[in-house]
Design a protein around this motif. Structure first.
Motif, PDB file in Angstrom:
ATOM      1  N   GLU A  48       0.740  -1.536   0.207  1.00  0.00           N
ATOM      2  CA  GLU A  48      -0.251  -0.376  -0.159  1.00  0.00           C
ATOM      3  C   GLU A  48       0.837   0.958   0.273  1.00  0.00           C
ATOM      4  O   GLU A  48       0.119   2.615   0.008  1.00  0.00           O
ATOM      5  N   ALA A  49       1.955   1.105   0.603  1.00  0.00           N
ATOM      6  CA  ALA A  49       3.334   2.402   0.391  1.00  0.00           C
ATOM      7  C   ALA A  49       2.888   2.310  -0.863  1.00  0.00           C
ATOM      8  O   ALA A  49       4.350   3.612  -1.426  1.00  0.00           O
ATOM      9  N   GLY A  50       3.237   2.389  -1.844  1.00  0.00           N
ATOM     10  CA  GLY A  50       4.083   2.113  -2.806  1.00  0.00           C
ATOM     11  C   GLY A  50       5.466   1.644  -2.960  1.00  0.00           C
ATOM     12  O   GLY A  50       6.194   1.099  -2.253  1.00  0.00           O
ATOM     13  N   PHE A  51       5.903   2.393  -3.879  1.00  0.00           N
ATOM     14  CA  PHE A  51       7.304   1.800  -4.081  1.00  0.00           C
ATOM     15  C   PHE A  51       8.519   3.382  -4.475  1.00  0.00           C
ATOM     16  O   PHE A  51       7.866   3.729  -5.518  1.00  0.00           O
ATOM     17  N   ASP A  52       9.008   3.298  -4.579  1.00  0.00           N
ATOM     18  CA  ASP A  52      10.256   4.615  -4.784  1.00  0.00           C
ATOM     19  C   ASP A  52      10.932   4.309  -6.454  1.00  0.00           C
ATOM     20  O   ASP A  52      11.515   4.347  -6.633  1.00  0.00           O
ATOM     21  N   ASN A  53       9.596   5.961  -7.021  1.00  0.00           N
ATOM     22  CA  ASN A  53       9.980   5.199  -8.872  1.00  0.00           C
ATOM     23  C   ASN A  53      11.006   6.682  -9.280  1.00  0.00           C
ATOM     24  O   ASN A  53      11.627   5.676  -9.874  1.00  0.00           O
ATOM     25  N   GLY A  54      11.870   6.861  -8.432  1.00  0.00           N
ATOM     26  CA  GLY A  54      13.222   7.432  -8.150  1.00  0.00           C
ATOM     27  C   GLY A  54      13.954   6.521  -8.262  1.00  0.00           C
ATOM     28  O   GLY A  54      15.611   5.688  -9.296  1.00  0.00           O
ATOM     29  N   LEU A  55      14.138   5.206  -7.565  1.00  0.00           N
ATOM     30  CA  LEU A  55      15.285   4.199  -6.671  1.00  0.00           C
ATOM     31  C   LEU A  55      15.032   3.289  -8.035  1.00  0.00           C
ATOM     32  O   LEU A  55      15.714   2.686  -8.516  1.00  0.00           O
ATOM     33  N   LEU A  56      13.258   2.875  -8.723  1.00  0.00           N
ATOM     34  CA  LEU A  56      13.259   2.431  -9.782  1.00  0.00           C
ATOM     35  C   LEU A  56      13.781   3.028 -11.235  1.00  0.00           C
ATOM     36  O   LEU A  56      14.372   1.706 -11.969  1.00  0.00           O
ATOM     37  N   ALA A  57      13.638   4.098 -10.817  1.00  0.00           N
ATOM     38  CA  ALA A  57      14.924   4.681 -12.540  1.00  0.00           C
ATOM     39  C   ALA A  57      16.161   4.377 -12.174  1.00  0.00           C
ATOM     40  O   ALA A  57      16.652   4.074 -13.096  1.00  0.00           O
ATOM     41  N   GLU A  58      16.426   4.711 -11.546  1.00  0.00           N
ATOM     42  CA  GLU A  58      18.350   4.666 -10.988  1.00  0.00           C
ATOM     43  C   GLU A  58      18.528   3.079 -11.112  1.00  0.00           C
ATOM     44  O   GLU A  58      19.602   2.851 -11.820  1.00  0.00           O
ATOM     45  N   SER A  59      17.608   2.266 -11.029  1.00  0.00           N
ATOM     46  CA  SER A  59      17.828   0.604 -10.622  1.00  0.00           C
ATOM     47  C   SER A  59      18.174   1.156 -12.176  1.00  0.00           C
ATOM     48  O   SER A  59      19.213  -0.927 -12.915  1.00  0.00           O
ATOM     49  N   SER A  60      16.794   0.704 -13.050  1.00  0.00           N
ATOM     50  CA  SER A  60      17.066   0.173 -14.718  1.00  0.00           C
ATOM     51  C   SER A  60      17.972   0.870 -15.530  1.00  0.00           C
ATOM     52  O   SER A  60      17.964   0.093 -16.172  1.00  0.00           O
ATOM     53  N   GLU A  61      19.192   1.451 -14.862  1.00  0.00           N
ATOM     54  CA  GLU A  61      20.357   2.614 -15.656  1.00  0.00           C
ATOM     55  C   GLU A  61      20.825   0.607 -15.385  1.00  0.00           C
ATOM     56  O   GLU A  61      22.494   0.809 -15.949  1.00  0.00           O
ATOM     57  N   GLN A  62      21.104   0.576 -14.659  1.00  0.00           N
ATOM     58  CA  GLN A  62      21.937  -0.710 -14.651  1.00  0.00           C
ATOM     59  C   GLN A  62      21.280  -2.452 -15.191  1.00  0.00           C
ATOM     60  O   GLN A  62      22.227  -3.364 -15.914  1.00  0.00           O
ATOM     61  N   GLY A  63      19.762  -2.531 -15.009  1.00  0.00           N
ATOM     62  CA  GLY A  63      19.131  -3.996 -16.145  1.00  0.00           C
ATOM     63  C   GLY A  63      18.153  -2.783 -16.159  1.00  0.00           C
ATOM     64  O   GLY A  63      17.397  -2.184 -16.033  1.00  0.00           O
ATOM     65  N   ALA A  64      17.234  -4.313 -16.299  1.00  0.00           N
ATOM     66  CA  ALA A  64      15.562  -4.752 -16.425  1.00  0.00           C
ATOM     67  C   ALA A  64      14.740  -4.628 -15.406  1.00  0.00           C
ATOM     68  O   ALA A  64      14.957  -5.266 -14.600  1.00  0.00           O
ATOM     69  N   VAL A  65      13.563  -3.844 -15.620  1.00  0.00           N
ATOM     70  CA  VAL A  65      13.007  -3.464 -14.106  1.00  0.00           C
ATOM     71  C   VAL A  65      11.383  -2.768 -14.707  1.00  0.00           C
ATOM     72  O   VAL A  65      11.318  -2.962 -15.924  1.00  0.00           O
ATOM     73  N   ALA A  66      10.718  -4.055 -14.429  1.00  0.00           N
ATOM     74  CA  ALA A  66       9.386  -3.946 -15.224  1.00  0.00           C
ATOM     75  C   ALA A  66       8.538  -4.581 -13.998  1.00  0.00           C
ATOM     76  O   ALA A  66       8.395  -5.491 -12.932  1.00  0.00           O
ATOM     77  N   TYR A  67       7.159  -4.082 -13.748  1.00  0.00           N
ATOM     78  CA  TYR A  67       6.439  -3.570 -13.035  1.00  0.00           C
ATOM     79  C   TYR A  67       5.248  -4.719 -13.594  1.00  0.00           C
ATOM     80  O   TYR A  67       4.460  -4.803 -14.685  1.00  0.00           O
ATOM     81  N   VAL A  68       4.485  -5.797 -12.905  1.00  0.00           N
ATOM     82  CA  VAL A  68       3.926  -6.818 -13.329  1.00  0.00           C
ATOM     83  C   VAL A  68       2.939  -6.781 -12.232  1.00  0.00           C
ATOM     84  O   VAL A  68       2.568  -6.697 -11.471  1.00  0.00           O
ATOM     85  N   GLU A  69       1.550  -6.876 -13.301  1.00  0.00           N
ATOM     86  CA  GLU A  69       0.815  -7.943 -12.423  1.00  0.00           C
ATOM     87  C   GLU A  69       0.015  -8.987 -12.405  1.00  0.00           C
ATOM     88  O   GLU A  69      -1.174  -9.844 -12.252  1.00  0.00           O
ATOM     89  N   ALA A  70       0.776  -9.429 -13.537  1.00  0.00           N
ATOM     90  CA  ALA A  70       0.532 -11.301 -13.685  1.00  0.00           C
ATOM     91  C   ALA A  70       1.714 -11.720 -14.578  1.00  0.00           C
ATOM     92  O   ALA A  70       1.991 -12.787 -13.717  1.00  0.00           O
ATOM     93  N   GLU A  71       2.368 -10.729 -15.298  1.00  0.00           N
ATOM     94  CA  GLU A  71       2.645 -12.346 -16.518  1.00  0.00           C
ATOM     95  C   GLU A  71       3.788 -10.362 -16.918  1.00  0.00           C
ATOM     96  O   GLU A  71       4.124  -9.250 -16.554  1.00  0.00           O
ATOM     97  N   ALA A  72       4.586 -11.019 -18.685  1.00  0.00           N
ATOM     98  CA  ALA A  72       5.225  -9.928 -19.106  1.00  0.00           C
ATOM     99  C   ALA A  72       6.660  -9.932 -18.388  1.00  0.00           C
ATOM    100  O   ALA A  72       7.718  -9.707 -18.869  1.00  0.00           O
ATOM    101  N   LEU A  73       7.175 -11.377 -18.572  1.00  0.00           N
ATOM    102  CA  LEU A  73       7.994 -12.034 -18.167  1.00  0.00           C
ATOM    103  C   LEU A  73       9.188 -12.485 -19.317  1.00  0.00           C
ATOM    104  O   LEU A  73      10.061 -12.312 -19.544  1.00  0.00           O
ATOM    105  N   ARG A  74       8.141 -12.289 -20.763  1.00  0.00           N
ATOM    106  CA  ARG A  74       9.834 -12.426 -21.373  1.00  0.00           C
ATOM    107  C   ARG A  74      10.389 -11.293 -22.251  1.00  0.00           C
ATOM    108  O   ARG A  74      11.305 -11.389 -22.755  1.00  0.00           O
ATOM    109  N   ARG A  75       9.872  -9.932 -21.374  1.00  0.00           N
ATOM    110  CA  ARG A  75      10.575  -9.331 -22.131  1.00  0.00           C
ATOM    111  C   ARG A  75      11.706  -9.298 -20.845  1.00  0.00           C
ATOM    112  O   ARG A  75      12.517  -7.939 -21.500  1.00  0.00           O
TER     113      ARG A  75
END
Length: 96
Positions: free
Chosen positions: A40-67
């Motif tokens: 419910e607190a959500g997540f830190d979009n800035g931290l996720l954006a920073e992480s995505s500079e190093q590798g793939a980051v995906a928000y999923v609600e069930a699938e999207a794993l092939r990417r």
């Protein structure tokens, strides 16, 4: 019923994230992926954006794993291949 709202990151993106924060934590999956259930607190979009500079980051609600490069292999589907069938909701992932 399967209910999942999470961020899945590759091993390289995981290196920029804390093991736990804001009531959530990183849970290892198969194929060098990590799952972070969304609370419910959500997540830190800035931290996720920073992480995505190093590798793939995906928000999923069930699938999207092939990417993320998940291979089905001998499993029923990509979802099963990384072990997402171990738990059926975010609370179970948080206590894993």
């Amino acid at each position: 019923m399967y209910c999942l709202q999470a961020v899945i990151v590759t091993e390289s993106a995981r290196s920029r994230l804390p093991d736990s924060a804001g009531g959530t934590r990183l849970v290892p999956l198969g194929q060098n992926l990590w799952l972070m259930p969304v609370t419910e607190a959500g997540f830190d979009n800035g931290l996720l954006a920073e992480s995505s500079e190093q590798g793939a980051v995906a928000y999923v609600e069930a699938e999207a794993l092939r990417r993320l490069g998940v291979l089905k292999g001998d499993h029923f589907d990509e979802f099963d291949a990384v072990g997402l069938g171990r738990h059926r909701n975010n609370d179970d992932w948080l206590s894993a």
